[in-house]
Design an enzyme around this catalytic site. Structure first.
Site, short mmCIF file in Angstrom:
data_model
loop_
_atom_site.label_atom_id
_atom_site.label_comp_id
_atom_site.label_asym_id
_atom_site.label_seq_id
_atom_site.Cartn_x
_atom_site.Cartn_y
_atom_site.Cartn_z
N GLY A 1 0.80 -1.21 0.00
CA GLY A 1 0.00 0.00 0.00
C GLY A 1 0.83 1.26 0.00
CG ASP B 1 -5.83 -4.09 4.08
OD1 ASP B 1 -6.94 -4.39 3.61
OD2 ASP B 1 -4.89 -3.68 3.38
#
Length: 949
Positions: A651, A764
């Site tokens: 990310g 996540d």
């Protein structure tokens, strides 16, 4: 009363001790005997004289009778010097839980001496059952209970008298009896050591629950633990341990939990146990339908010693078919086809057969021949069993005579045991011994009970352990700060060979810092601050501290010296401090005043200019301080060959393949931007990984924080992430490999939720963040958005919604209230992907969410349309059903109805065990799921979620 012995007593009372000895010499049937007893309390004198009154019943007994209870020992020797145990009741422990300390008694029915549990456990409170449940027939041990209203795990520690690696019967008894006056039946878990034994629950307040297990301990002690599952306060009435001969009750693996033990054809309709059963097994009367009882008045096995030591009372009765030409048939429900059982059938001929008579028969179990050509021996017991376990929702037995037999089959007694494979290893024995010795030597007041590391969620406070599959955990972190420690630093700490962190700060430890601490090769942090240590710090420790391989904290020890000479310097300063101080005081004050004026002027000119630099430096350099190896940017460039091989993209960072100088492969994640948000997330991941250590979490090797370059060096995972592996149709994971990956990832999450203090929420969880090594073992990765719960009292966090489309918890998205159950939802989606092979959002089906795709197929009840076709049906159907049940429970729309990761790990391990049985492949095509409402497993509309990362 028979022959009452005339005894001459000798009492020995050692000075200043509570222990005393009594000896008695007497004569029975012209034979001389002596009896000896060693005891702690004078109350045992009463017990002694009670034994004396029973000696008349032993008039025909020759040899030795032994009763053992904790440290009390009673023995009888004959004049010939022969000595033997009265079977194995001697090697026993009989505890009445909840009676007063130092109180003991002899059970009026069995003659077994019971003692208090006060020396076996140091928690819990004593209670008495309600008067309305007390009766003359109720066993004495059921009148009291020990209740455990505090603590999640409370354990009895039994030091078995015959040592480890031998068979013991452990029996735990429970009767609620409304002892707490709440009229609420509790339910809780029972463990042997670190492994689940059984669940304890009750039909009513007078229901007596008895749990028995035949167990071979691998440690020096046996821990029997009661775990609070949130369904009521655990308690226990009695705990007993009996020693068996090793030649009996053999299995290929695992312990044996009692399922049924029958006295078949009983004419008394009572439970048979000690003294009639030398091992104190409990035999329950059982009559087979359409059968008739037969019995004998003679003693069974009077001349021969059978290894199972079956009680004559049980073996002298049997049953045969009502019609002599019929078979002897009966069946028992097990309720679960996956369970494994061992069956032991006991036979003895009770009739004196004529020459023209012959009894011979075969035994069928579930339609298959189980034993052939059984011929019972007259008045002598014979036990039939097989080396292989049996399974089935029902156990159907049929005994029928062979063609050569003139008499029908018979059955005297039977035992059925459930196989319990205890897969989890206890903590390493050396670590256990060391931590218990430390607790004892320092008199540490902590609720340390049972195994230090297992079960993981109940590990001892102040300990962290390393876990490696089913291998023994090792203690890696020990925090004894503010524990009231006094005296020197004990050499016992040197026994923790895998210790990485040791905190002894804020105590009253004295003496010198020992050199053996430098021999702990894995030690990365040592905190000895705020004690009363003195002398010179060992040069070896100082050297480790200087080369950054050890973080050493010594502040607050005013008498400690870092360099030599130590005592000479202090003495010199003490003798010469007055004159130099007076002579230097005035000019020093003048110089100091001048320096203060100059410093204040300089500060006013540069304070605004330097403030930003200080803040920036603190944010970018201070946050990444750790005990892990620190790499320079040039070393990062070298190990990645100038970032030649890109293997992934996170990310907020690129991931490159690299090699350390010793050839070890690594993965290097570099911060891709210098934005405040990316930097914050990157540092959050680094700090978290430096704080947590678990085999199923991404393993950090080191970091780089030089100028504008920030990077983390990870263990290399050869097979990349799970998302890519599942999407590659040239690689097919087997069903067992998928379940093992699910177990690994679940264990990582379980550690974050329940093994970390404070708990950590990943936020996540998805297949892209599950990495696979060369052995296809999984690690959870990418912790940039993870959150710590600041306080145990906080039930949720208000947090900006973070996640990935398809994995995001709908309740979290709507309420913005973050809980650990948000991770559970995401993990449920991961399990569905492992089962189906589909992504979280199935684009080929109009972007339908995987839960919405699975639900209608489940309604039809055919899981063949759900399972990944690439598996080609090579799966165990029961295992698949259970995995679907777990996944759909995790993915429920209401967080309160989702299981915890503790429960998920347990269920997935059971699922993995089922996968080993290939006999149930697709045989259940239309089963329905159990106890799950799938209408509630909803998901947020896709356009409402955050963008995919």
């Amino acid at each position: 009363m028979g022959h009452f012995p005339l005894c001459i007593y000798f009492i020995v009372l050692p000075p200043r001790k509570k222990m005393f000895s009594i000896f008695c010499f007497f004569k029975i049937h012209s034979k001389h005997y002596w009896m000896g007893m060693v005891s702690r309390g004078r109350k045992a004198l009463v017990v002694w004289f009670m034994f004396a009154t029973l000696l008349g019943t032993l008039a025909s007994t020759e040899g030795l009778t032994v009763f053992a209870a904790d440290n009390n020992f009673v023995s009888i020797h004959n004049g010939n010097g022969n000595r033997r145990k009265l079977d194995d009741i001697a090697g026993s422990i009989s505890i009445d839980c909840g009676i007063a300390e130092d109180f003991s008694y002899i059970d009026r029915t069995t003659g077994i001496p019971y003692i208090s549990d006060s020396t076996f456990i140091d928690t819990g409170i004593n209670k008495v059952i309600s008067a309305r449940f007390i009766s003359q027939t109720l066993q004495r041990a059921l009148l009291n209970v020990r209740s455990f209203p505090k603590g999640k795990r409370n354990c009895y520690t039994l030091r078995h008298p015959e040592g480890k690696a031998t068979i013991y019967l452990i029996r735990a008894s429970f009767m609620y009896g409304n002892y707490d006056e709440s009229d609420r039946l509790p339910e809780f878990s029972l463990y042997v050591g670190v492994n689940f034994w059984d669940t304890v629950k009750f039909d009513n307040a007078s229901h007596v629950v008895i749990r028995e297990i035949l167990h071979v301990p691998l440690m020096d002690t046996i821990d029997v633990c009661l775990l609070d599952t949130g369904l009521g306060t655990p308690f226990i009435s009695a705990l007993e341990l009996r020693h068996f001969h090793n030649s009996s009750y053999r299995t290929q693996s695992g312990s044996l939990v009692l399922f049924k033990r029958f006295d078949i054809g009983s004419t008394t309709n009572r439970i048979v146990r000690y003294k009639e059963d030398a091992y104190d097994r409990m035999w329950f009367p059982y009559n087979i339908p359409s059968s008739v009882s037969i019995n004998s008045s003679f003693t069974i096995d009077s001349l021969n010693d059978n290894e199972y030591k079956l009680p004559s009372t049980v073996m002298k009765t049997a049953m045969r078919p009502l019609d002599v030409n019929d078979s002897l048939d009966f069946e028992l429900d097990t309720g679960d086809p996956s369970l494994e059982f061992y069956v032991y059938m006991h036979f003895a001929e009770l009739e004196k057969l004529q020459r023209n008579q012959h009894r011979e028969f075969d035994v069928e179990l579930n339609g298959n021949i189980w034993a052939k050509s059984i011929v019972p021996e007259y008045l002598h017991s014979k036990t039939i069993f097989t080396n292989d376990s049996v399974r089935g929702t029902k156990l159907k037995f049929s005994l029928y005579r062979t063609i050569n037999s003139t008499l029908p089959p018979i059955l005297n007694a039977m035992e059925i045991y459930l196989v319990k494979d205890f897969l989890q290893e206890p903590t390493d024995q050396e670590d256990v011994n060391a931590i218990k010795d430390i607790k004892s030597s320092y008199r540490i007041v902590k609720s340390w009970q049972g195994d230090p590391c297992e079960p993981m969620r109940y590990s001892w406070d102040g300990l962290n352990c390393s876990y490696n599959g089913y291998e023994s955990p090792r203690i890696t972190s020990l925090n004894l700060a503010s524990s009231g420690l006094t005296g020197h630093i004990s050499p016992l700490f040197s026994k923790f060979t895998t210790l990485e962190y040791l905190d002894l700060s804020n105590n009253s430890l004295t003496g010198e810092v020992p050199d053996f601490l430098s021999q702990l090769v894995n030690l990365r942090e040592l905190n000895l601050s705020r004690n009363k240590l003195s002398g010179l710090v060992p040069a070896s420790l100082m050297a480790l501290s200087k080369n950054s391989s050890l973080t050493l904290s010594l502040d607050g020890n005013v008498d400690l010296c870092l360099t030599a000479p130590c005592k000479e310097e202090k003495k010199k300063k003490k003798n010469n401090i007055v004159v130099p101080l007076v002579s230097a005081l005035v000019p020093s004050l003048i110089i100091l005043a001048a320096l203060i004026i100059i410093w204040r002027c300089k500060t006013k000119q540069s304070i605004h200019q330097g403030q930003a630099t200080v803040v920036k430096s603190h944010k970018r350099e201070g946050l990444l301080k750790s005990n892990n190896q620190q790499f320079t940017y040039s070393e990062i460039v070298s190990m990645t060959k100038n970032f030649q091989s890109l293997i992934g993209k996170g990310g907020f960072g690129m991931v490159y393949h690299g090699y350390l100088n010793d050839g070890t492969q690594v993965a290097v994640k570099m911060l891709s931007t210098l934005s405040n948000q990316s930097s914050s997330q990157f540092q959050n991941e680094a700090q978290l990984l430096m704080r947590v250590h678990h085999r199923n979490l991404a393993s950090i090797i080191g970091y780089c924080n030089e100028g504008g370059n920030m990077g983390i060096v990870f263990e290399y995972m050869a097979y990349g992430n799970l998302e890519n592996y599942l999407s590659d149709k040239t690689k097919v994971l087997s069903w067992k490999e998928r379940l093992q990956i699910a177990v690994d990832a679940a264990q990582g999450l379980e550690y974050l939720h329940h093994g970390c203090k404070p708990p950590i929420i990943h936020r996540d969880v998805k297949t892209a963040n599950i990495l696979l090594n060369k052995n296809l073992h999984a690690q959870l990765a990418d912790f940039g958005f993870s959150k710590l719960f600041p306080l145990e009292t906080v039930s949720h966090l208000s947090a900006t919604v973070i996640g990935t489309v398809g994995y995001l918890d709908p309740e979290y998205y709507i309420s913005q209230r973050l809980t650990e159950k948000s991770d559970v939802y995401s993990f449920g989606i991961v399990v569905l992907q492992l089962i189906t092979g589909h992504p979280a959002v199935i684009k080929s089906h109009d972007n339908i969410h995987i839960v919405e795709w699975v639900r209608p197929i489940l309604t039809r009840g055919d899981i063949r349309d759900i399972v990944d076709p690439s598996l080609e049906g090579n799966v165990n159907s029961n295992s698949v059903w259970k995995a679907l049940e777990i996944a759909m429970a995790c993915a429920g729309s209401k967080s309160i109805e989702r299981p915890t990761m503790n429960d998920v790990v347990v269920d997935l391990k059971q699922c993995l065990e089922m996968a080993n049985d290939i006999r149930h492949t697709w045989e259940i095509g239309s089963q329905t799921m159990q106890s799950i409402d799938y209408s509630g497993a909803n998901c947020t509309e896709l356009e409402m979620g955050p963008p995919a990362r």
